[in-house]
Write an enzyme that holds these catalytic residues in place. Structure first.
Site, PDB file in Angstrom:
ATOM      1  N   LYS A   1      12.677   1.690 -10.901  1.00  0.00           N
ATOM      2  CA  LYS A   1      11.368   1.994 -11.774  1.00  0.00           C
ATOM      3  C   LYS A   1      11.634   1.786 -13.178  1.00  0.00           C
ATOM      4  CE  LYS A   1       9.520   5.390  -8.405  1.00  0.00           C
ATOM      5  NZ  LYS A   1      10.367   5.297  -7.391  1.00  0.00           N
TER       6      LYS A   1
ATOM      7  N   ASP B   1      16.286   5.218  -3.999  1.00  0.00           N
ATOM      8  CA  ASP B   1      15.604   5.424  -5.217  1.00  0.00           C
ATOM      9  C   ASP B   1      16.263   6.480  -6.272  1.00  0.00           C
ATOM     10  OD1 ASP B   1      13.619   5.933  -7.117  1.00  0.00           O
ATOM     11  OD2 ASP B   1      12.077   6.371  -5.544  1.00  0.00           O
TER      12      ASP B   1
ATOM     13  N   ALA C   1       0.949  -1.235  -0.087  1.00  0.00           N
ATOM     14  CA  ALA C   1       0.051  -0.054   0.092  1.00  0.00           C
ATOM     15  C   ALA C   1       0.779   1.348  -0.171  1.00  0.00           C
ATOM     16  CB  ALA C   1      -0.779   0.056   1.237  1.00  0.00           C
TER      17      ALA C   1
ATOM     18  N   LYS D   1       4.803   8.039   2.979  1.00  0.00           N
ATOM     19  CA  LYS D   1       5.524   9.176   2.650  1.00  0.00           C
ATOM     20  C   LYS D   1       5.540  10.045   3.732  1.00  0.00           C
ATOM     21  CE  LYS D   1       6.089   8.847  -1.685  1.00  0.00           C
ATOM     22  NZ  LYS D   1       7.335   9.013  -2.509  1.00  0.00           N
TER      23      LYS D   1
ATOM     24  N   LYS E   1       3.765   1.666   2.560  1.00  0.00           N
ATOM     25  CA  LYS E   1       4.898   2.637   2.089  1.00  0.00           C
ATOM     26  C   LYS E   1       4.371   3.925   2.486  1.00  0.00           C
ATOM     27  CE  LYS E   1       6.625   4.567  -1.759  1.00  0.00           C
ATOM     28  NZ  LYS E   1       7.510   4.599  -2.997  1.00  0.00           N
TER      29      LYS E   1
END
Length: 343
Positions: free
Chosen positions: A225, A201, A92, A118, A116
């Site tokens: 990604k 990331d 999620a 933020k 996850k």
């Protein structure tokens, strides 16, 4: 960025007119504000392999966005990877919402035992982040897994302090606490005794050298990604060379882009973490009648059939369409120029 240039020789680039022949631009509403946006724009086009997506965020420059075009071409015109699984477990994703809104966000991700969260949102305080994480722990229970993502917005001291504040909630890892590789390495050194891994990331997907993090021992996990790294083949090569555990994630793609990410995740031999590919649940609309939203905590590995009526319903206006077409043309020029220079 990933070396998409070596993976797309000139002979493999379809003509620009083919790339744009079936291209459509959509503007999809978000359920909740995320990354500062409330509407997600994307260009979808169709190659011999099926529908594919080009959707770099609007603030990205053409050189960086060219990797996303390389990924779209690879997915639409290149050879498919060999999937090793037919579904991928996903996490999620909890935007920087108030703690009271956490339960309603998590309800959009049925069966997901990982979230996850933020954090470090501009204008918010660490206390807001801690309250949000605490609310996620309450909903998921003791067996749920929580990871936080700061998008590189802390300095080293802020990151260390924040990680200590989150420690009572048993973090799975902390994603991109700081911006630079050097800062990541220092944070990792400072919190190693706590047993909380550091994930990278932006230091992978936005770097001129995506392997610098691994060489510097600055992270325990890589977040990858497919679009920003130039596509599935480019990302698989990074995984092979880095030798670190990986988590596949999305860039708030439509289900077409999520299909690309799922195919990448399905092609990795060892997938130890739930992936961030359930983000279609954050969209208020999609381009298919069968979106890749989580079911029992997973999404299927398959290509997506786009619905023409939905493309019409959510079509961007003429000015935005022209802007995206012009962007494709400029990014295509970057690709062809890089190939011709042998880079």
């Amino acid at each position: 960025m990933a070396d998409h240039r070596a993976l797309l020789p000139a002979a493999d680039l379809p003509p620009l007119e083919d790339v744009l022949a079936d291209a459509r631009v959509v503007a999809l509403p978000m359920v909740t504000r995320f990354r500062g946006i409330t509407v997600r724009e994307a260009l979808l086009t169709r190659g011999p392999r099926g529908w594919t997506e080009f959707s770099p965020f609007v603030e990205y420059g053409d050189e960086e966005a060219a990797a996303w075009l390389a990924a779209a071409i690879d997915f639409g015109w290149g050879e498919d990877a060999e999937p090793l699984r037919d579904s991928v477990r996903v996490n999620a994703t909890v935007p920087a919402v108030a703690a009271d809104d956490v339960a309603s966000v998590l309800a959009r991700f049925p069966g997901c035992g990982t979230a996850k969260v933020k954090v470090a949102e501009p204008g918010q305080r660490l206390a807001d982040d801690v309250a949000r994480v605490a609310a996620v722990r309450e909903v998921l229970g003791a067996e749920g897994r929580i990871r936080v993502d700061a998008n590189g917005l802390w300095n080293v001291d802020e990151a260390e302090h924040a990680i200590h504040s989150f420690a009572p909630y048993d973090l799975e890892y902390v994603e991109q606490p700081c911006g630079s590789v050097e800062e990541l390495a220092e944070v990792r050194r400072r919190v190693k005794y706590m047993g909380i891994p550091i994930a990278a990331d932006e230091s992978v997907r936005k770097a001129s050298d995506p392997l610098a993090v691994a060489r510097a021992n600055a992270a325990d996990v890589l977040i990858l990604k497919a679009q920003p790294l130039g596509g599935i083949r480019a990302a698989l090569e990074i995984i092979r060379l880095a030798g670190l555990p990986v988590v596949m994630s999305s860039a708030i793609d439509t289900s077409v882009g999520l299909a690309m990410g799922a195919m990448l995740a399905a092609s990795v031999p060892h997938l130890d973490y739930d992936c961030g590919l359930g983000t279609a649940a954050l969209l208020g609309a999609d381009v298919t009648r069968e979106p890749l939203t989580p079911v029992a905590g997973a999404i299927p590995v398959r290509r997506v059939e786009v619905d023409e009526a939905l493309l019409d319903e959510h079509a961007a206006d003429a000015d935005r369409r022209d802007w995206w077409f012009g962007r494709v043309e400029r990014c295509y020029s970057h690709l062809t120029a890089s190939v011709s220079q042998g880079l």
